[in-house]
Design a protein around this motif. Structure first.
Motif, short mmCIF file in Angstrom:
data_model
loop_
_atom_site.label_atom_id
_atom_site.label_comp_id
_atom_site.label_asym_id
_atom_site.label_seq_id
_atom_site.Cartn_x
_atom_site.Cartn_y
_atom_site.Cartn_z
N TYR A 153 40.23 46.76 42.85
CA TYR A 153 40.83 47.28 41.61
C TYR A 153 40.86 48.82 41.64
O TYR A 153 41.88 49.43 41.30
CB TYR A 153 40.05 46.77 40.40
N GLU B 22 46.73 47.58 34.57
CA GLU B 22 46.24 46.71 33.50
C GLU B 22 45.87 45.34 34.06
O GLU B 22 44.93 44.71 33.60
CB GLU B 22 47.28 46.58 32.39
N ILE B 23 46.65 44.90 35.05
CA ILE B 23 46.39 43.61 35.70
C ILE B 23 46.54 43.79 37.21
O ILE B 23 47.52 44.37 37.68
CB ILE B 23 47.37 42.53 35.21
N THR C 281 42.11 41.32 35.05
CA THR C 281 42.55 42.25 34.01
C THR C 281 41.63 43.46 33.99
O THR C 281 40.54 43.45 34.57
CB THR C 281 42.54 41.58 32.64
N LYS C 282 42.06 44.49 33.28
CA LYS C 282 41.24 45.70 33.18
C LYS C 282 39.89 45.39 32.53
O LYS C 282 38.86 45.90 32.97
CB LYS C 282 41.98 46.76 32.37
N SER C 283 39.88 44.55 31.48
CA SER C 283 38.63 44.22 30.81
C SER C 283 37.70 43.43 31.73
O SER C 283 36.48 43.61 31.71
CB SER C 283 38.89 43.44 29.52
N GLN C 284 38.27 42.55 32.56
CA GLN C 284 37.45 41.80 33.52
C GLN C 284 36.87 42.74 34.57
O GLN C 284 35.70 42.60 34.96
CB GLN C 284 38.29 40.70 34.17
#
Length: 233
Positions: free
Chosen positions: A163, A171-172, A216-219
């Motif tokens: 990432y 974002e993804i 995802t960014k949050s993951q």
């Protein structure tokens, strides 16, 4: 020096202090080169002809052990040096390969003129010796911790690295690597890899779309936090 204006401020200041008394030969023979993504610009076993400094982009260090399976051990970025430790140690050939993870801009300095400069500039020599010792100590500690990580945690380290290699941060992220390539880079079997992919999916740290890993960014942020806690406590 204007060459370093693209670096973060602290690294600009470091480079300007380092190069303030560099020799005319270094200034004359150094050159800036651009490297596309996924190119190996240093190959283990080749002669140490140049010291490279990353001006922009990200690269990955790759070990090639005797069993001929590659080990992708660490990412590096702007301000990092390569080929220098081998020259300091009197080794005639590069010991690791360096692969560009993104498009990169590099400063290349012929090692013969770089080492002549180091022999004459005690302040620069001290700065680089201190930096290299610190880097080796930290890498050794990280390698020991990685050795004792479970497969799930190793996979998270890998996904966080992939990432962070994307510039700008997406974002993804859709990971296009094959299972065989991931297992090789993580250092676990494909069977163990599949089991740990399912674990992370159950923990809502990734999703699968047509067999491909999607983050995802949050993951990513959650995995980053988990890994930092594991490594740093």
């Amino acid at each position: 020096m204007d060459l370093f204006n693209s670096l973060p401020l602290k690294k600009q200041e470091y480079m300007n202090r380092l190069f303030r008394n560099c020799t005319e030969e270094v200034k004359y023979y150094m050159s800036v080169i651009d490297v596309e993504a996924d190119q190996t610009f240093i190959k283990a076993g080749e002669e140490c002809k140049y010291i490279y400094i990353i001006l922009s982009g990200k690269v990955t260090g790759v070990e090639w052990p005797m069993h001929e399976k590659s080990y992708f051990f660490k990412d590096f970025g702007p301000g990092d040096f390569f080929g220098e430790i081998e020259c300091f140690a009197g080794l005639p050939r590069y010991r690791i390969s360096i692969l560009s993870s993104t498009k990169c801009r590099l400063l290349a300095i012929p090692s013969i003129y770089y080492m002549e400069w180091m022999h004459m500039d005690v302040d620069a020599l001290f700065m680089r010796t201190q930096e290299n010792i610190s880097r080796l100590v930290l890498q050794t500690a990280e390698a020991r911790k990685y050795l004792f990580m479970e497969g799930k945690d190793r996979l998270m380290v890998h996904l966080v690295r992939k990432y962070e290699q994307k510039i700008p941060a997406p974002e993804i992220l859709v990971l296009n690597q094959t299972r065989a390539r991931i297992s090789e880079e993580v250092g676990i079997s494909i069977k163990t890899l599949d089991r740990n992919i399912r674990k992370l999916e159950e923990m809502n740290l990734l999703t699968l779309n047509k067999g491909k890993i999607v983050i995802t960014k949050s993951q990513y942020l959650q995995m980053k936090q988990d890994i930092d806690f594991y490594v740093n406590g």
